[in-house]
Design an enzyme around this catalytic site. Structure first.
Site, short mmCIF file in Angstrom:
data_model
loop_
_atom_site.label_atom_id
_atom_site.label_comp_id
_atom_site.label_asym_id
_atom_site.label_seq_id
_atom_site.Cartn_x
_atom_site.Cartn_y
_atom_site.Cartn_z
N TYR A 107 3.64 7.57 1.92
CA TYR A 107 3.53 6.71 3.35
C TYR A 107 4.56 7.25 4.31
O TYR A 107 4.52 7.48 5.47
CB TYR A 107 3.74 5.32 2.94
CG TYR A 107 3.52 4.15 4.25
CD1 TYR A 107 2.11 3.91 4.58
CD2 TYR A 107 4.75 3.59 4.90
CE1 TYR A 107 2.00 2.96 5.59
CE2 TYR A 107 4.56 2.96 6.05
CZ TYR A 107 3.23 2.48 6.23
OH TYR A 107 3.23 1.73 7.21
N SER A 137 5.64 3.78 11.79
CA SER A 137 6.29 2.71 11.20
C SER A 137 7.98 2.77 11.21
O SER A 137 8.20 4.10 11.48
CB SER A 137 5.94 2.59 10.00
OG SER A 137 6.71 2.03 8.74
P1 NAD Z 1 -4.25 -3.92 7.77
O1 NAD Z 1 -4.50 -3.60 6.41
O2 NAD Z 1 -4.29 -5.07 8.12
O3 NAD Z 1 -5.36 -2.99 8.77
C1 NAD Z 1 -5.63 -1.86 8.72
C2 NAD Z 1 -6.83 -1.23 9.27
O4 NAD Z 1 -7.11 0.21 8.97
C3 NAD Z 1 -8.11 -2.10 8.83
O5 NAD Z 1 -8.93 -2.30 9.81
C4 NAD Z 1 -8.57 -1.23 7.76
O6 NAD Z 1 -10.10 -1.23 7.55
C5 NAD Z 1 -8.60 0.08 8.48
N1 NAD Z 1 -8.57 1.23 7.44
C6 NAD Z 1 -8.24 1.49 6.27
N2 NAD Z 1 -8.75 2.46 5.75
C7 NAD Z 1 -9.50 3.13 6.66
C8 NAD Z 1 -10.54 4.11 6.65
N3 NAD Z 1 -10.44 5.22 5.79
N4 NAD Z 1 -10.96 4.52 7.64
C9 NAD Z 1 -11.03 3.69 8.73
N5 NAD Z 1 -10.58 2.60 8.93
C10 NAD Z 1 -9.85 2.33 7.72
O7 NAD Z 1 -2.89 -3.11 8.11
P2 NAD Z 1 -1.92 -3.23 9.27
O8 NAD Z 1 -0.59 -3.86 8.92
O9 NAD Z 1 -2.63 -3.83 10.48
O10 NAD Z 1 -1.59 -1.60 9.46
C11 NAD Z 1 -2.16 -1.21 10.61
C12 NAD Z 1 -1.04 0.08 10.97
O11 NAD Z 1 0.21 -0.50 11.08
C13 NAD Z 1 -1.15 1.17 9.74
O12 NAD Z 1 -0.91 2.39 10.22
C14 NAD Z 1 0.21 0.80 8.90
O13 NAD Z 1 0.66 1.76 8.45
C15 NAD Z 1 1.14 0.46 10.38
N6 NAD Z 1 2.28 -0.74 9.93
C16 NAD Z 1 2.04 -1.72 9.52
C17 NAD Z 1 3.23 -2.46 8.96
C18 NAD Z 1 3.09 -3.62 8.48
O14 NAD Z 1 4.38 -4.30 8.02
N7 NAD Z 1 1.97 -4.36 8.40
C19 NAD Z 1 4.59 -1.88 9.25
C20 NAD Z 1 4.70 -0.80 10.15
C21 NAD Z 1 3.50 0.15 10.12
#
Ligand code: NAD
Length: 262
Positions: free
Chosen positions: A157, A144
Site C-alpha cells: 500500500y 493517502s
Molecule cells: P472502500 O473500500 O469504501 O471503497 C473502495 C472502492 O474501490 C469500492 O467502490 C470498491 O468496489 C472499489 N474497488 C476495489 N477493488 C476494485 C477493483 N479491482 N476494480 C474496481 N473497483 C474496485 O474504500 P475507501 O476508503 O473509500 O478507499 C478509496 C480510496 O481512498 C482508496 O484508494 C484508498 O486507498 C484511499 N484512502 C482511504 C483511506 C481511508 O482511511 N479509508 C485513507 C487514505 C486513502
C-alpha cells in the site's frame, strides 16, 4: 451555472466510501457522472438512480475490474462511448492488505499494486489522449497519508501510494502548458469499509471492543483523533476541478487531521 455543468466525470471505485461521496458531489455540481466499482448490481443501480434524481443529471455505471489493465483502459473507452468525452478522472479505487514483508502474500502484493497504482496509469493513458484533444482536463489521484509517510505492515500500500504521487507529478508536468491538471489527495483515516476491516482485525487481535480499537487506530496516527469526512474530501476534489484550481498541478494535498505534520 453549476461548476461542472457540461462536464463528464468518472470516479473509479465509487460504489462505496470516498469515491461514492465524490461521485455524489460531482453530480450535484452538474457533471454527467460515470460510477465504477464492485457491489450488488441492484444496490448499485439504486445508488445510481438516487444520485441522478437528487442531482438532476445523468449518472451511469460501468463495471471494470481495475486489477486488470485491459479492463481499466476499457472503462475509459466505454465512458467516452457513452458520454462522448471525459473531462474529469478520479483514480480512487483501492484495496489494503496488512502483513509484515516476510509474511506478505505475493498475490496480495500484486493486487494492491495493480489496483492502487497500475490502474491509474491505464486509465490516465486513455483519458489523457481524449482530454488533450480539447486541451482541458482534471485528473485526481486518491493517494493517502501513506503516499507521504509509511507504517509497518503496509509495504504494498505504501509503495503504491508513494508511486501514485510520482505518477501524479509526471502527469502534471507532461500537460502543464495545457489546461489539464493532475493532483493527488492524501487522506488520513476515513471511516469506510477499507478501514473498518483494519479496526475489526485490531479488535479481534487484542480482544478489545470495536470502539476501543477505533479510538486506538485513529489516535495513534491522527492528532485530531477524528475521522476525516468523505464529504470534505469530495469538496477538495471538486475545488481541484474548478477553473480556480487550474494553476494547481503536480501537488499532493493532505486532509489528514495533522497526521503528516508530525
Ligand atoms: P472502500 O473500500 O469504501 O471503497 C473502495 C472502492 O474501490 C469500492 O467502490 C470498491 O468496489 C472499489 N474497488 C476495489 N477493488 C476494485 C477493483 N479491482 N476494480 C474496481 N473497483 C474496485 O474504500 P475507501 O476508503 O473509500 O478507499 C478509496 C480510496 O481512498 C482508496 O484508494 C484508498 O486507498 C484511499 N484512502 C482511504 C483511506 C481511508 O482511511 N479509508 C485513507 C487514505 C486513502
Amino acid at each position: 451555472m453549476k461548476s461542472l455543468e457540461n462536464r463528464v466525470a468518472l470516479v473509479t471505485g465509487s460504489t462505496s466510501g470516498i469515491g461514492l461521496s465524490m461521485a455524489r458531489r460531482f453530480a450535484m455540481a452538474g457533471a454527467e457522472v460515470v460510477m465504477n466499482g464492485f457491489g450488488d448490481p441492484a444496490e448499485i443501480d439504486k445508488l445510481r438512480e438516487e444520485i441522478a434524481e437528487a442531482a438532476g443529471t445523468r449518472v451511469h455505471f460501468v463495471p471494470a475490474d481495475l486489477s486488470k489493465g485491459a479492463e481499466a483502459q476499457m472503462l475509459i473507452k466505454q465512458t467516452i462511448a457513452i458520454c462522448g468525452r471525459i473531462d474529469v478522472l478520479v483514480n480512487n479505487a483501492g484495496i489494503q492488505h496488512v502483513a509484515n514483508i516476510p509474511d506478505f502474500p505475493d498475490d496480495k502484493w500484486d493486487a494492491v499494486i495493480a489496483i492502487n497504482l497500475t490502474s491509474a496509469f491505464h486509465t490516465s493513458k486513455i483519458a489523457l489522449a481524449d482530454m488533450q484533444k480539447r486541451g482541458w482536463g482534471r485528473i485526481i489521484n486518491v493517494a493517502s497519508a501513506h503516499g507521504l509517510v509509511a507504517s509497518a505492515g503496509k509495504a504494498a500500500y505504501v509503495a503504491a501510494k508513494h508511486g501514485i504521487i510520482g505518477l501524479t507529478k509526471v502527469t502534471a508536468l507532461e500537460n502543464a502548458k495545457s489546461l489539464i491538471t493532475c493532483n493527488a489527495i492524501c487522506p488520513g483515516w476515513v471511516d469506510t469499509p477499507l478501514v473498518r476491516k483494519q479496526i475489526d482485525a485490531r479488535a479481534a487481535a487484542q480482544s478489545i471492543s470495536v470502539e476501543a480499537a477505533t479510538k486506538q487506530l485513529v489516535g495513534e496516527k491522527q492528532p485530531s483523533e477524528r475521522f476525516v469526512a468523505p464529504e470534505h474530501l469530495a469538496e477538495l476534489a471538486l475545488f481541484l476541478t474548478t477553473e480556480a484550481g487550474g494553476s494547481i498541478t503536480g501537488s499532493a494535498y493532505t486532509m489528514d487531521g495533522g497526521w503528516t505534520a508530525q
